[in-house]
Design a protein around this motif. Structure first.
Motif, PDB file in Angstrom:
ATOM      1  N   LYS A   1      -1.319   1.597  -8.365  1.00  0.00           N
ATOM      2  CA  LYS A   1      -0.593   0.886  -9.367  1.00  0.00           C
ATOM      3  C   LYS A   1       0.893   0.955  -9.139  1.00  0.00           C
ATOM      4  CE  LYS A   1      -1.112   4.776 -12.499  1.00  0.00           C
ATOM      5  NZ  LYS A   1      -1.580   5.314 -13.723  1.00  0.00           N
ATOM      6  N   GLY A   2       1.324   1.898  -8.329  1.00  0.00           N
ATOM      7  CA  GLY A   2       2.749   2.079  -8.085  1.00  0.00           C
ATOM      8  C   GLY A   2       3.430   0.923  -7.372  1.00  0.00           C
ATOM      9  N   GLY A   3       2.708   0.197  -6.553  1.00  0.00           N
ATOM     10  CA  GLY A   3       3.309  -0.888  -5.785  1.00  0.00           C
ATOM     11  C   GLY A   3       3.345  -2.230  -6.484  1.00  0.00           C
ATOM     12  N   LEU A   4       2.738  -2.318  -7.673  1.00  0.00           N
ATOM     13  CA  LEU A   4       2.615  -3.622  -8.333  1.00  0.00           C
ATOM     14  C   LEU A   4       3.957  -4.256  -8.696  1.00  0.00           C
ATOM     15  CD1 LEU A   4      -0.539  -3.067 -10.545  1.00  0.00           C
ATOM     16  CD2 LEU A   4      -0.334  -4.420  -8.461  1.00  0.00           C
ATOM     17  N   CYS A   5       4.862  -3.504  -9.268  1.00  0.00           N
ATOM     18  CA  CYS A   5       6.174  -4.072  -9.653  1.00  0.00           C
ATOM     19  C   CYS A   5       6.908  -4.574  -8.416  1.00  0.00           C
ATOM     20  CB  CYS A   5       7.016  -3.030 -10.382  1.00  0.00           C
ATOM     21  SG  CYS A   5       6.393  -2.594 -12.010  1.00  0.00           S
ATOM     22  N   PHE A   6       6.968  -3.739  -7.396  1.00  0.00           N
ATOM     23  CA  PHE A   6       7.676  -4.099  -6.170  1.00  0.00           C
ATOM     24  C   PHE A   6       6.987  -5.269  -5.466  1.00  0.00           C
ATOM     25  CE2 PHE A   6       8.753  -2.776  -1.624  1.00  0.00           C
ATOM     26  CZ  PHE A   6       9.953  -3.456  -1.626  1.00  0.00           C
ATOM     27  N   GLY A   7       5.675  -5.236  -5.392  1.00  0.00           N
ATOM     28  CA  GLY A   7       4.921  -6.319  -4.756  1.00  0.00           C
ATOM     29  C   GLY A   7       5.136  -7.648  -5.445  1.00  0.00           C
ATOM     30  N   ALA A   8       5.176  -7.639  -6.773  1.00  0.00           N
ATOM     31  CA  ALA A   8       5.401  -8.872  -7.530  1.00  0.00           C
ATOM     32  C   ALA A   8       6.781  -9.444  -7.222  1.00  0.00           C
ATOM     33  CB  ALA A   8       5.245  -8.611  -9.022  1.00  0.00           C
ATOM     34  N   VAL A   9       7.797  -8.587  -7.150  1.00  0.00           N
ATOM     35  CA  VAL A   9       9.146  -9.045  -6.816  1.00  0.00           C
ATOM     36  C   VAL A   9       9.154  -9.703  -5.439  1.00  0.00           C
ATOM     37  CG1 VAL A   9      11.488  -8.263  -6.239  1.00  0.00           C
ATOM     38  CG2 VAL A   9      10.358  -7.387  -8.280  1.00  0.00           C
ATOM     39  N   LEU A  10       8.523  -9.053  -4.463  1.00  0.00           N
ATOM     40  CA  LEU A  10       8.496  -9.606  -3.107  1.00  0.00           C
ATOM     41  C   LEU A  10       7.751 -10.938  -3.055  1.00  0.00           C
ATOM     42  CD1 LEU A  10       7.836  -6.372  -1.018  1.00  0.00           C
ATOM     43  CD2 LEU A  10       9.974  -7.658  -1.191  1.00  0.00           C
ATOM     44  N   ALA A  11       6.632 -11.034  -3.758  1.00  0.00           N
ATOM     45  CA  ALA A  11       5.859 -12.277  -3.771  1.00  0.00           C
ATOM     46  C   ALA A  11       6.683 -13.429  -4.346  1.00  0.00           C
ATOM     47  CB  ALA A  11       4.566 -12.087  -4.563  1.00  0.00           C
ATOM     48  N   TYR A  12       7.375 -13.180  -5.449  1.00  0.00           N
ATOM     49  CA  TYR A  12       8.242 -14.207  -6.042  1.00  0.00           C
ATOM     50  C   TYR A  12       9.365 -14.608  -5.089  1.00  0.00           C
ATOM     51  CZ  TYR A  12       6.285 -14.253 -10.757  1.00  0.00           C
ATOM     52  OH  TYR A  12       5.465 -14.413 -11.835  1.00  0.00           O
ATOM     53  N   ARG A  13      10.022 -13.618  -4.508  1.00  0.00           N
ATOM     54  CA  ARG A  13      11.161 -13.908  -3.628  1.00  0.00           C
ATOM     55  C   ARG A  13      10.748 -14.663  -2.369  1.00  0.00           C
ATOM     56  NH1 ARG A  13      15.799 -10.248  -4.591  1.00  0.00           N
ATOM     57  NH2 ARG A  13      15.920 -10.337  -6.854  1.00  0.00           N
ATOM     58  N   LEU A  14       9.561 -14.345  -1.844  1.00  0.00           N
ATOM     59  CA  LEU A  14       9.096 -14.999  -0.617  1.00  0.00           C
ATOM     60  C   LEU A  14       8.335 -16.291  -0.896  1.00  0.00           C
ATOM     61  CD1 LEU A  14       7.866 -11.838   1.318  1.00  0.00           C
ATOM     62  CD2 LEU A  14       9.970 -13.131   1.724  1.00  0.00           C
ATOM     63  N   GLY A  15       7.962 -16.495  -2.158  1.00  0.00           N
ATOM     64  CA  GLY A  15       7.216 -17.706  -2.519  1.00  0.00           C
ATOM     65  C   GLY A  15       5.795 -17.711  -1.980  1.00  0.00           C
ATOM     66  N   ILE A  16       5.189 -16.522  -1.932  1.00  0.00           N
ATOM     67  CA  ILE A  16       3.810 -16.407  -1.445  1.00  0.00           C
ATOM     68  C   ILE A  16       2.973 -15.674  -2.497  1.00  0.00           C
ATOM     69  CG2 ILE A  16       4.405 -16.501   1.007  1.00  0.00           C
ATOM     70  CD1 ILE A  16       4.304 -13.471   1.133  1.00  0.00           C
ATOM     71  N   PRO A  17       1.642 -15.798  -2.412  1.00  0.00           N
ATOM     72  CA  PRO A  17       0.782 -15.179  -3.431  1.00  0.00           C
ATOM     73  C   PRO A  17       0.820 -13.654  -3.410  1.00  0.00           C
ATOM     74  CG  PRO A  17      -0.459 -16.748  -2.076  1.00  0.00           C
ATOM     75  CD  PRO A  17       0.873 -16.583  -1.442  1.00  0.00           C
ATOM     76  N   LEU A  18       0.547 -13.082  -4.578  1.00  0.00           N
ATOM     77  CA  LEU A  18       0.383 -11.640  -4.732  1.00  0.00           C
ATOM     78  C   LEU A  18      -1.110 -11.362  -4.805  1.00  0.00           C
ATOM     79  CD1 LEU A  18       1.564  -8.797  -5.330  1.00  0.00           C
ATOM     80  CD2 LEU A  18       1.494  -9.416  -7.757  1.00  0.00           C
ATOM     81  N   LEU A  19      -1.608 -10.579  -3.880  1.00  0.00           N
ATOM     82  CA  LEU A  19      -3.033 -10.236  -3.865  1.00  0.00           C
ATOM     83  C   LEU A  19      -3.293  -9.027  -4.742  1.00  0.00           C
ATOM     84  CD1 LEU A  19      -3.859 -10.500  -0.051  1.00  0.00           C
ATOM     85  CD2 LEU A  19      -4.138 -12.255  -1.816  1.00  0.00           C
ATOM     86  N   MET A  20      -4.394  -9.077  -5.461  1.00  0.00           N
ATOM     87  CA  MET A  20      -4.781  -7.960  -6.321  1.00  0.00           C
ATOM     88  C   MET A  20      -6.018  -7.249  -5.777  1.00  0.00           C
ATOM     89  SD  MET A  20      -2.381  -8.165  -8.446  1.00  0.00           S
ATOM     90  CE  MET A  20      -2.827  -7.044  -9.727  1.00  0.00           C
ATOM     91  N   ASP A  21      -6.534  -7.732  -4.656  1.00  0.00           N
ATOM     92  CA  ASP A  21      -7.765  -7.203  -4.090  1.00  0.00           C
ATOM     93  C   ASP A  21      -7.566  -6.971  -2.590  1.00  0.00           C
ATOM     94  OD1 ASP A  21     -10.346  -6.623  -3.317  1.00  0.00           O
ATOM     95  OD2 ASP A  21     -11.179  -8.554  -3.887  1.00  0.00           O
ATOM     96  N   SER A  22      -7.783  -5.764  -2.130  1.00  0.00           N
ATOM     97  CA  SER A  22      -7.554  -5.443  -0.717  1.00  0.00           C
ATOM     98  C   SER A  22      -8.540  -6.144   0.221  1.00  0.00           C
ATOM     99  CB  SER A  22      -7.619  -3.934  -0.494  1.00  0.00           C
ATOM    100  OG  SER A  22      -8.904  -3.443  -0.792  1.00  0.00           O
ATOM    101  N   SER A  23      -9.641  -6.649  -0.305  1.00  0.00           N
ATOM    102  CA  SER A  23     -10.610  -7.336   0.557  1.00  0.00           C
ATOM    103  C   SER A  23     -10.074  -8.668   1.076  1.00  0.00           C
ATOM    104  CB  SER A  23     -11.932  -7.556  -0.186  1.00  0.00           C
ATOM    105  OG  SER A  23     -11.754  -8.466  -1.247  1.00  0.00           O
ATOM    106  N   SER A  24      -8.994  -9.169   0.490  1.00  0.00           N
ATOM    107  CA  SER A  24      -8.398 -10.431   0.925  1.00  0.00           C
ATOM    108  C   SER A  24      -7.244 -10.245   1.910  1.00  0.00           C
ATOM    109  CB  SER A  24      -7.881 -11.205  -0.292  1.00  0.00           C
ATOM    110  OG  SER A  24      -8.923 -11.455  -1.198  1.00  0.00           O
ATOM    111  N   VAL A  25      -6.937  -9.013   2.259  1.00  0.00           N
ATOM    112  CA  VAL A  25      -5.826  -8.711   3.161  1.00  0.00           C
ATOM    113  C   VAL A  25      -6.154  -9.191   4.575  1.00  0.00           C
ATOM    114  CG1 VAL A  25      -4.552  -6.817   4.275  1.00  0.00           C
ATOM    115  CG2 VAL A  25      -4.973  -6.764   1.812  1.00  0.00           C
ATOM    116  N   THR A  26      -5.178  -9.861   5.205  1.00  0.00           N
ATOM    117  CA  THR A  26      -5.303 -10.288   6.596  1.00  0.00           C
ATOM    118  C   THR A  26      -4.208  -9.606   7.413  1.00  0.00           C
ATOM    119  OG1 THR A  26      -3.756 -12.147   6.467  1.00  0.00           O
ATOM    120  CG2 THR A  26      -6.042 -12.570   5.760  1.00  0.00           C
TER     121      THR A  26
END
Length: 143
Positions: free
Chosen positions: A59-84
Motif C-alpha cells: 500500500k505504500g507505493g499507491l500515492c507515488f504510483g498514482a502521481v507517476l501515472a497521472y504525470r506520464l499519462g499512462i494507466p495505474l495498475l492495481m494487480d501485479s498479474s498485469s505487469v509486463t
C-alpha cells in the motif's frame, strides 16, 4: 528555483531541520516536491523506453504510483498479474529488497532507498539508513 536548489532545500528540510537521528518524517508538501522531481526523471526515461503502465506496490507505493501515472499519462495498475516488461514499478521505499525482487526486468523507482537492500532501484530520491515516516501513514504505523 532550479532543480538543484530545490534538492538542497529538500535535503535540509528532510535531514537537518527534523533533527532526528533514527527517523525522518515526509510531509505532503515534501512528497509533492520529491514526486515532481522523480516524475521528470522518469519522463526522460519514458521518452527513450515507453512504459505501458505504472504498477504501484500496495500500500505504500499507491500515492507515488498514482502521481507517476497521472504525470506520464499512462494507466495505474492495481494487480501485479498485469505487469509486463514495459511496466514501471513504483514504491515508497525499498528497505530489504524482498518486495521488489520479483520485478527483475522492469524499471523500478522509489522515493527512498536503504543502502543495505538486496535490490537497487533504477531511480530514487534519497539513499538513507533512517526509518521513513510517510505523511499518509497512521500515527500508529509510524516509527
Amino acid at each position: 528555483m532550479e532543480a538543484k536548489e530545490l534538492d538542497v532545500v529538500l535535503e535540509y528540510t528532510l535531514f537537518d531541520e527534523m533533527n532526528c537521528e533514527k527517523a525522518l518524517f515526509l510531509s505532503w508538501k515534501q512528497f509533492g516536491e520529491i514526486s515532481s522531481i522523480l516524475a521528470k526523471k522518469v519522463a526522460n526515461i519514458h521518452l527513450r523506453q515507453s512504459f505501458d503502465a505504472v504498477y504501484a506496490l500496495p500500500k505504500g507505493g499507491l500515492c507515488f504510483g498514482a502521481v507517476l501515472a497521472y504525470r506520464l499519462g499512462i494507466p495505474l495498475l492495481m494487480d501485479s498479474s498485469s505487469v509486463t516488461k514495459r511496466t514501471l514499478i513504483a514504491d515508497n521505499c525499498v528497505k530489504t529488497g524482498k518486495t521488489l525482487a520479483s520485478f527483475t526486468t522492469q524499471v523500478k523507482v522509489v522515493l527512498f532507498y536503504h543502502p543495505d537492500s538486496s535490490v537497487v532501484p533504477d531511480l530514487y530520491f534519497r539513499k538513507t539508513h533512517k526509518k521513513i515516516n510517510f505523511c499518509w501513514e497512521l500515527k500508529s504505523e509510524r516509527n
